[in-house]
Design a protein around this motif. Structure first.
Motif, PDB file in Angstrom:
ATOM      1  N   TRP A  67       2.850 -25.705 -57.604  1.00 22.60           N
ATOM      2  CA  TRP A  67       2.368 -27.087 -57.585  1.00 22.60           C
ATOM      3  C   TRP A  67       2.491 -27.676 -56.176  1.00 22.60           C
ATOM      4  N   VAL A  68       3.627 -27.430 -55.511  1.00 27.23           N
ATOM      5  CA  VAL A  68       3.814 -27.927 -54.142  1.00 27.23           C
ATOM      6  C   VAL A  68       2.825 -27.237 -53.195  1.00 27.23           C
ATOM      7  N   LEU A  69       2.629 -25.939 -53.375  1.00 27.00           N
ATOM      8  CA  LEU A  69       1.672 -25.226 -52.527  1.00 27.00           C
ATOM      9  C   LEU A  69       0.250 -25.714 -52.745  1.00 27.00           C
ATOM     10  N   LYS A  70      -0.072 -26.121 -53.960  1.00 28.72           N
ATOM     11  CA  LYS A  70      -1.386 -26.721 -54.217  1.00 28.72           C
ATOM     12  C   LYS A  70      -1.515 -28.070 -53.512  1.00 28.72           C
ATOM     13  N   GLY A 115      -3.035 -21.502 -63.185  1.00 29.81           N
ATOM     14  CA  GLY A 115      -4.438 -21.190 -62.949  1.00 29.81           C
ATOM     15  C   GLY A 115      -4.745 -20.663 -61.559  1.00 29.81           C
ATOM     16  N   THR A 116      -3.760 -20.061 -60.893  1.00 29.63           N
ATOM     17  CA  THR A 116      -3.982 -19.527 -59.548  1.00 29.63           C
ATOM     18  C   THR A 116      -3.947 -18.010 -59.523  1.00 29.63           C
ATOM     19  N   ASP A 117      -4.058 -17.376 -60.674  1.00 29.52           N
ATOM     20  CA  ASP A 117      -3.916 -15.925 -60.733  1.00 29.52           C
ATOM     21  C   ASP A 117      -4.996 -15.213 -59.937  1.00 29.52           C
ATOM     22  N   SER A 118      -6.207 -15.727 -59.939  1.00 34.65           N
ATOM     23  CA  SER A 118      -7.289 -15.065 -59.212  1.00 34.65           C
ATOM     24  C   SER A 118      -7.130 -15.216 -57.698  1.00 34.65           C
ATOM     25  N   GLN A 119      -6.324 -16.174 -57.248  1.00 33.66           N
ATOM     26  CA  GLN A 119      -6.126 -16.399 -55.822  1.00 33.66           C
ATOM     27  C   GLN A 119      -4.927 -15.642 -55.279  1.00 33.66           C
ATOM     28  N   GLN A 120      -4.059 -15.151 -56.153  1.00 36.31           N
ATOM     29  CA  GLN A 120      -2.838 -14.495 -55.735  1.00 36.31           C
ATOM     30  C   GLN A 120      -2.939 -12.998 -55.954  1.00 36.31           C
ATOM     31  N   MET A 156      19.373  -0.716 -55.934  1.00 34.97           N
ATOM     32  CA  MET A 156      18.822  -0.885 -57.263  1.00 34.97           C
ATOM     33  C   MET A 156      18.576  -2.357 -57.580  1.00 34.97           C
ATOM     34  N   GLY A 157      19.434  -3.236 -57.062  1.00 38.06           N
ATOM     35  CA  GLY A 157      19.285  -4.659 -57.311  1.00 38.06           C
ATOM     36  C   GLY A 157      18.004  -5.229 -56.727  1.00 38.06           C
ATOM     37  N   TRP A 158      17.587  -4.701 -55.567  1.00 37.57           N
ATOM     38  CA  TRP A 158      16.363  -5.179 -54.940  1.00 37.57           C
ATOM     39  C   TRP A 158      15.141  -4.789 -55.756  1.00 37.57           C
ATOM     40  N   ILE A 159      15.183  -3.613 -56.335  1.00 37.59           N
ATOM     41  CA  ILE A 159      14.050  -3.160 -57.147  1.00 37.59           C
ATOM     42  C   ILE A 159      13.895  -4.046 -58.377  1.00 37.59           C
ATOM     43  N   ILE A 160      15.004  -4.364 -59.017  1.00 41.13           N
ATOM     44  CA  ILE A 160      14.963  -5.248 -60.188  1.00 41.13           C
ATOM     45  C   ILE A 160      14.505  -6.643 -59.781  1.00 41.13           C
ATOM     46  N   ALA A 161      14.967  -7.132 -58.621  1.00 39.83           N
ATOM     47  CA  ALA A 161      14.535  -8.450 -58.142  1.00 39.83           C
ATOM     48  C   ALA A 161      13.032  -8.479 -57.894  1.00 39.83           C
ATOM     49  N   ILE A 162      12.491  -7.400 -57.369  1.00 38.62           N
ATOM     50  CA  ILE A 162      11.050  -7.339 -57.119  1.00 38.62           C
ATOM     51  C   ILE A 162      10.273  -7.303 -58.429  1.00 38.62           C
ATOM     52  N   ILE A 163      10.753  -6.519 -59.385  1.00 37.32           N
ATOM     53  CA  ILE A 163      10.062  -6.417 -60.673  1.00 37.32           C
ATOM     54  C   ILE A 163      10.107  -7.744 -61.426  1.00 37.32           C
ATOM     55  N   VAL A 164      11.301  -8.352 -61.503  1.00 37.90           N
ATOM     56  CA  VAL A 164      11.432  -9.638 -62.200  1.00 37.90           C
ATOM     57  C   VAL A 164      10.666 -10.726 -61.450  1.00 37.90           C
ATOM     58  N   GLY A 165      10.712 -10.702 -60.118  1.00 40.97           N
ATOM     59  CA  GLY A 165       9.952 -11.664 -59.321  1.00 40.97           C
ATOM     60  C   GLY A 165       8.464 -11.543 -59.541  1.00 40.97           C
ATOM     61  N   ALA A 166       7.974 -10.309 -59.647  1.00 40.93           N
ATOM     62  CA  ALA A 166       6.545 -10.103 -59.912  1.00 40.93           C
ATOM     63  C   ALA A 166       6.162 -10.640 -61.283  1.00 40.93           C
ATOM     64  N   LEU A 167       7.000 -10.401 -62.270  1.00 45.64           N
ATOM     65  CA  LEU A 167       6.736 -10.905 -63.627  1.00 45.64           C
ATOM     66  C   LEU A 167       6.731 -12.433 -63.649  1.00 45.64           C
ATOM     67  N   ILE A 168       7.727 -13.034 -63.032  1.00 50.80           N
ATOM     68  CA  ILE A 168       7.824 -14.498 -62.999  1.00 50.80           C
ATOM     69  C   ILE A 168       6.656 -15.093 -62.223  1.00 50.80           C
ATOM     70  N   GLY A 169       6.322 -14.518 -61.066  1.00 54.53           N
ATOM     71  CA  GLY A 169       5.207 -15.020 -60.267  1.00 54.53           C
ATOM     72  C   GLY A 169       3.886 -14.897 -60.981  1.00 54.53           C
ATOM     73  N   TRP A 170       3.689 -13.781 -61.687  1.00 49.59           N
ATOM     74  CA  TRP A 170       2.445 -13.586 -62.431  1.00 49.59           C
ATOM     75  C   TRP A 170       2.322 -14.589 -63.562  1.00 49.59           C
ATOM     76  N   LEU A 171       3.397 -14.784 -64.335  1.00 44.59           N
ATOM     77  CA  LEU A 171       3.358 -15.741 -65.445  1.00 44.59           C
ATOM     78  C   LEU A 171       3.148 -17.172 -64.935  1.00 44.59           C
ATOM     79  N   ALA A 172       3.808 -17.525 -63.832  1.00 40.82           N
ATOM     80  CA  ALA A 172       3.632 -18.869 -63.268  1.00 40.82           C
ATOM     81  C   ALA A 172       2.203 -19.061 -62.760  1.00 40.82           C
ATOM     82  N   SER A 173       1.622 -18.017 -62.171  1.00 39.52           N
ATOM     83  CA  SER A 173       0.246 -18.148 -61.685  1.00 39.52           C
ATOM     84  C   SER A 173      -0.738 -18.272 -62.846  1.00 39.52           C
ATOM     85  N   LYS A 174      -0.433 -17.648 -63.977  1.00 38.83           N
ATOM     86  CA  LYS A 174      -1.268 -17.820 -65.170  1.00 38.83           C
ATOM     87  C   LYS A 174      -1.180 -19.255 -65.680  1.00 38.83           C
ATOM     88  N   VAL A 175       0.035 -19.805 -65.699  1.00 40.47           N
ATOM     89  CA  VAL A 175       0.233 -21.184 -66.167  1.00 40.47           C
ATOM     90  C   VAL A 175      -0.500 -22.171 -65.268  1.00 40.47           C
TER      91      VAL A 175
END
Length: 88
Positions: free
Chosen positions: A79-82, A22-27, A1-20
């Motif tokens: 930012w580092v990946l950019k 400006g890489t959302d269309s690339q990810q 169950m912990g892995w599922i929550i980690a994936i969901i929270v990770g997806a939310l965090i990654g999506w919000l960071a990509s919006k901030v």
């Protein structure tokens, strides 16, 4: 169950960071999950361990501080990946 929550929270965090950053269309969904999970670990390490901000230890958790420091860590990661040319 912990892995599922980690994936969901990770997806939310990654999506919000990509919006901030400006890489959302690339990810895609998988990149958002990976960036979110790795970015949360990076945020915990940088802000919690190196800078000593106490609430940063909850980075990646499903709380306001956890999401905030997870997003900050993911933004730093994008930012580092950019810089190295992964994202344009």
């Amino acid at each position: 169950m912990g892995w599922i929550i980690a994936i969901i929270v990770g997806a939310l965090i990654g999506w919000l960071a990509s919006k901030v950053m400006g890489t959302d269309s690339q990810q895609g969904a998988i990149a958002n999950i990976i960036v979110g999970i790795v970015g949360s670990a990076l945020g915990r390490w940088v802000f919690g361990d190196l800078l000593g901000i106490g609430s940063a230890q909850s980075a990646g958790g499903f709380s306001l501080a956890g999401l905030a420091f997870g997003i900050l860590g993911a933004v730093v990661l994008i930012w580092v990946l950019k810089l190295v040319g992964v994202f344009k």
